[in-house]
Design a protein around this motif. Structure first.
Motif, PDB file in Angstrom:
ATOM      1  N   GLU A 230      47.598  29.461  44.608  1.00 40.22           N
ATOM      2  CA  GLU A 230      46.594  29.170  43.301  1.00 40.22           C
ATOM      3  C   GLU A 230      46.117  27.658  43.457  1.00 40.22           C
TER       4      GLU A 230
ATOM      5  N   THR B 133      46.050  25.973  46.177  1.00 40.03           N
ATOM      6  CA  THR B 133      45.151  26.072  47.458  1.00 40.03           C
ATOM      7  C   THR B 133      43.739  26.670  47.282  1.00 40.03           C
ATOM      8  N   LYS B 134      43.789  27.866  46.631  1.00 39.63           N
ATOM      9  CA  LYS B 134      42.530  28.299  46.229  1.00 39.63           C
ATOM     10  C   LYS B 134      41.601  27.468  45.391  1.00 39.63           C
ATOM     11  N   ARG B 135      42.013  26.797  44.376  1.00 38.56           N
ATOM     12  CA  ARG B 135      41.371  25.841  43.563  1.00 38.56           C
ATOM     13  C   ARG B 135      40.717  24.748  44.538  1.00 38.56           C
TER      14      ARG B 135
ATOM     15  N   PHE C   4      43.709  29.325  54.412  1.00 41.13           N
ATOM     16  CA  PHE C   4      43.861  29.989  53.117  1.00 41.13           C
ATOM     17  C   PHE C   4      43.777  31.675  53.185  1.00 41.13           C
TER      18      PHE C   4
ATOM     19  N   VAL D 104      46.553  34.326  52.029  1.00 40.52           N
ATOM     20  CA  VAL D 104      46.632  35.295  50.931  1.00 40.52           C
ATOM     21  C   VAL D 104      46.570  36.529  51.440  1.00 40.52           C
TER      22      VAL D 104
ATOM     23  N   LEU E  36      35.459  34.754  49.347  1.00 40.78           N
ATOM     24  CA  LEU E  36      35.547  33.583  48.380  1.00 40.78           C
ATOM     25  C   LEU E  36      34.118  33.286  47.698  1.00 40.78           C
TER      26      LEU E  36
ATOM     27  N   VAL F 233      38.453  35.169  44.331  1.00 39.95           N
ATOM     28  CA  VAL F 233      38.666  35.409  45.595  1.00 39.95           C
ATOM     29  C   VAL F 233      38.973  36.998  45.869  1.00 39.95           C
TER      30      VAL F 233
END
Length: 137
Positions: A21, A23-25, A88, A92, A112, A119
């Protein structure tokens, strides 16, 4: 408890979800900072193939609704954003479809949406019966 004490698998999963989460941000913020609204990672891996990954970015749409696609690697000043996006995306996929590269393998897309903060994984497992799944994060 010291660092060598085994952790409960549920604890490890919670930590992994938190890491993904965060890393996603970061990845979505980096894409937005570069003016990219969307990045797509296409991947394929099976027993006979080490796998291939392609990363493309889009910085919006033309008036006719078609996307402006950047075919060249997306680079920032001090690092390669395409590599960050690729790592990333594969993390995932591995988290949600662990072991996809072994057995029959699998393929799909990680999309993304930097502008929406979303995502989406579109994954198909290659087995005797192909199984397709969509996951939104």
């Amino acid at each position: 408890m010291n660092l060598t004490t085994p952790r409960n698998p549920d604890d490890i999963n919670v930590l992994r979800v938190r890491q993904l989460e965060a890393t996603k941000r970061r990845v979505l913020a980096e894409l937005r900072a570069l003016g990219l609204s969307k990045a797509t990672v296409q991947y394929r891996a099976d027993v006979a193939d080490s796998g291939e990954v392609q990363v493309k970015g889009s910085n919006g749409e033309h008036a006719n609704g078609t996307a402006t696609v950047l075919e060249h690697p997306i680079e920032a000043a001090f690092y390669d954003i395409a590599t960050l996006v690729e790592r990333f995306a594969l993390d995932v996929v591995a988290h949600h479809h662990g072991g996809f590269e072994s057995d029959g393998g699998g393929y799909g897309y990680v999309i993304l949406h930097a502008d929406k903060g979303l995502v989406r994984i579109e994954h198909t497992s290659i087995e005797t019966n192909e199984v397709s799944k969509e996951t939104e994060l």
